[in-house]
Design an enzyme around this catalytic site. Structure first.
Site, mmCIF file in Angstrom:
data_model
loop_
_atom_site.group_PDB
_atom_site.id
_atom_site.type_symbol
_atom_site.label_atom_id
_atom_site.label_comp_id
_atom_site.label_asym_id
_atom_site.label_seq_id
_atom_site.Cartn_x
_atom_site.Cartn_y
_atom_site.Cartn_z
ATOM 1 N N ASP A 48 -7.523 -4.819 8.689
ATOM 2 C CA ASP A 48 -6.990 -3.554 7.943
ATOM 3 C C ASP A 48 -7.017 -3.850 6.496
ATOM 4 O OD1 ASP A 48 -5.124 -5.333 7.850
ATOM 5 O OD2 ASP A 48 -3.607 -3.770 8.802
ATOM 6 N N GLU A 101 0.815 -1.239 0.100
ATOM 7 C CA GLU A 101 0.087 0.084 0.059
ATOM 8 C C GLU A 101 0.884 1.406 -0.037
ATOM 9 O OE1 GLU A 101 -3.606 -1.739 2.630
ATOM 10 O OE2 GLU A 101 -1.399 -1.214 3.603
HETATM 11 P P1 NAD Z 1 2.358 -10.298 13.458
HETATM 12 O O1 NAD Z 1 2.256 -11.656 12.230
HETATM 13 O O2 NAD Z 1 3.725 -10.182 14.047
HETATM 14 O O3 NAD Z 1 1.432 -11.130 14.690
HETATM 15 C C1 NAD Z 1 0.234 -11.555 14.317
HETATM 16 C C2 NAD Z 1 -0.112 -12.446 15.514
HETATM 17 O O4 NAD Z 1 -1.282 -13.043 15.746
HETATM 18 C C3 NAD Z 1 0.705 -13.810 15.374
HETATM 19 O O5 NAD Z 1 1.557 -14.004 16.475
HETATM 20 C C4 NAD Z 1 -0.326 -14.945 15.067
HETATM 21 O O6 NAD Z 1 0.302 -16.129 15.806
HETATM 22 C C5 NAD Z 1 -1.344 -14.280 15.764
HETATM 23 N N1 NAD Z 1 -2.830 -14.700 15.428
HETATM 24 C C6 NAD Z 1 -3.294 -15.030 14.017
HETATM 25 N N2 NAD Z 1 -4.351 -15.492 13.985
HETATM 26 C C7 NAD Z 1 -4.801 -15.657 15.285
HETATM 27 C C8 NAD Z 1 -5.927 -16.212 16.179
HETATM 28 N N3 NAD Z 1 -7.075 -16.357 15.387
HETATM 29 N N4 NAD Z 1 -6.265 -15.769 17.568
HETATM 30 C C9 NAD Z 1 -4.850 -15.539 18.218
HETATM 31 N N5 NAD Z 1 -3.643 -15.078 17.597
HETATM 32 C C10 NAD Z 1 -3.685 -15.006 16.188
HETATM 33 O O7 NAD Z 1 1.816 -9.251 12.870
HETATM 34 P P2 NAD Z 1 2.017 -7.723 13.630
HETATM 35 O O8 NAD Z 1 2.878 -6.919 12.892
HETATM 36 O O9 NAD Z 1 1.939 -7.976 15.096
HETATM 37 O O10 NAD Z 1 0.471 -7.295 12.974
HETATM 38 C C11 NAD Z 1 -0.741 -7.530 13.640
HETATM 39 C C12 NAD Z 1 -1.766 -7.013 12.851
HETATM 40 O O11 NAD Z 1 -1.988 -5.552 13.058
HETATM 41 C C13 NAD Z 1 -1.824 -7.364 11.534
HETATM 42 O O12 NAD Z 1 -2.997 -7.961 10.824
HETATM 43 C C14 NAD Z 1 -1.415 -5.975 10.588
HETATM 44 O O13 NAD Z 1 -1.772 -6.034 9.280
HETATM 45 C C15 NAD Z 1 -2.062 -5.270 11.710
HETATM 46 N N6 NAD Z 1 -1.654 -3.895 11.634
HETATM 47 C C16 NAD Z 1 -2.608 -2.700 11.810
HETATM 48 C C17 NAD Z 1 -2.094 -1.517 11.956
HETATM 49 C C18 NAD Z 1 -3.090 -0.302 12.123
HETATM 50 O O14 NAD Z 1 -2.868 0.987 11.981
HETATM 51 N N7 NAD Z 1 -4.471 -0.770 12.351
HETATM 52 C C19 NAD Z 1 -0.709 -1.189 11.978
HETATM 53 C C20 NAD Z 1 0.098 -2.084 11.887
HETATM 54 C C21 NAD Z 1 -0.113 -3.559 11.870
#
Ligand code: NAD
Length: 344
Positions: free
Chosen positions: A227, A56
């Site tokens: 997101d 993005e």
């Molecule tokens: P990451 O991959 O490091 O961590 C995600 C974790 O979620 C993993 O440890 C995974 O095992 C766990 N997981 C997946 N499905 C699950 C479930 N059903 N129940 C419990 N745990 C589960 O990712 P990250 O960098 O920590 O990012 C997390 C999320 O936040 C991503 O989806 C990312 O796109 C989003 N994000 C959003 C923003 C925002 O501004 N809203 C900013 C950054 C990241």
């Protein structure tokens, strides 16, 4: 010359200054920028989807400074030893069009997302909130915890992740940071008794990490992992239980939890709450939901905070990013054989 803040410089800046202080400074700029919402030329981010993830571009301008972030989201990346989210960004001078700052934003995005989440929670969560459930203990989770302690006063964390190694890692890090950590046996166990629930999971599907029967009166939900189109975390009936707050409605309708409900589902944009035009939380029993997707304004604010923070320091280096011929019309002089071209 353009100031370039690479990963090593970013790490040194955060370690020297402290993540809590930086999150607080980013939150201050975010709040200031949300209050001057009308100054910004805003669009929903431009997404390029692929079977594995999304790339993005997030541009924004206030007429004086232009900023953009390049960011990806690839939920399966950790299985390949790669991160789910990486980013870099630029600030530029609108008057000349020249870039002034170029920075790594993988760490900065985690800091700004945490600052945004905790700042919104200050408006929306019960002021005496001390316990937060964290569902998903990946890259964002420690940053979220630090921000919620610094801005909201959260001291105790109840965690759940489908990956036990991610929970081990979080427990080590968060205990080292002085948090009381309860390792739950399920998402429903994690949310029991929590004042705030943060969902930060990554999965490229309409997942249900939280169902409505476990949402209790007075809770604030900070949903950051949904997101992208087709990538959500909440059972949509949860949205009917409370009041939904968003960053920028046109983008959130495409990417947020509210993509699961009708296009006219009522939401409140946070800038109106920051300005005091509408209320955030109005009663102890109200359920509040921040349907966070991450908006370009927050990256602009984070880059501004970084720019101010590193000015006059050695965090980063000046790089020769923009070609500068002596005669601005003789760009060719920079590449021509000196013997055959007029001097540049
Ligand atoms: P990451 O991959 O490091 O961590 C995600 C974790 O979620 C993993 O440890 C995974 O095992 C766990 N997981 C997946 N499905 C699950 C479930 N059903 N129940 C419990 N745990 C589960 O990712 P990250 O960098 O920590 O990012 C997390 C999320 O936040 C991503 O989806 C990312 O796109 C989003 N994000 C959003 C923003 C925002 O501004 N809203 C900013 C950054 C990241």
């Amino acid at each position: 010359m353009v100031r370039f803040v690479d990963v090593a410089s970013m790490r040194r800046w955060v370690r020297d200054v402290g993540a809590e202080k930086i999150v607080q400074s980013i939150a201050e700029v975010i709040e200031h920028d949300f209050r001057r919402w009308d100054d910004f030329d805003k669009i929903a981010r431009i997404a390029s989807h692929s079977p594995r993830g999304v790339i993005e571009l997030m541009p924004i301008s206030d007429g004086q400074t232009y900023g953009f972030k390049y960011v990806n989201g690839h939920p399966d990346n950790p299985d390949r030893g790669l991160q789910t989210v990486t980013a870099f960004g630029v600030l530029a001078d609108v008057d000349s069009g020249y870039p002034v700052l170029w920075a790594e934003m993988t760490i900065l995005t985690a800091l700004r997302t945490a600052a945004m989440s905790a700042s919104a929670a200050r408006l929306l969560a019960r002021p005496d909130s001390r316990t937060m459930a964290l569902i998903g203990t990946g890259s964002q989770s420690e940053f979220q915890s630090i921000a919620f302690r610094a801005l909201v006063g959260v001291e105790s964390l109840r965690i759940w992740d489908t990956d036990s190694a991610a929970m081990d890692k979080f427990e080590r890090n968060a205990t080292g940071l002085g948090f009381a950590v309860y390792r739950a046996a399920s998402a429903t166990d994690a949310v029991a008794g929590a004042d705030i629930v943060t969902t930060c999971t990554a999965d490229k599907q309409n997942a249900t990490v939280l169902t409505s029967d476990f949402v209790t009166p007075g809770v604030h939900i900070n949903a950051i992992g949904g997101d992208c189109p087709g990538k959500t975390e909440l059972d949509p009936t949860i949205l009917q239980l409370g009041d939904v707050f968003v960053e920028y409605t046109p983008q959130t309708r495409i990417e947020g939890e509210i993509q699961q409900v009708a296009g006219d589902f009522p939401v409140t944009e946070l800038w109106r709450v920051y300005r005091g035009e509408v209320s955030g939380r109005v009663s102890r029993d109200q359920i509040t939901i921040f349907d966070s997707v991450g908006f370009a304004l927050e990256d602009f604010s984070a880059l501004q905070a970084l720019h101010d923070g590193v000015q006059g320091t050695d965090y980063g280096v000046d790089v020769d990013l923009v070609a500068k011929p002596a005669d601005p019309k003789n760009l060719f002089a920079l590449v021509a054989d000196p013997a055959s071209a007029s001097a540049g």
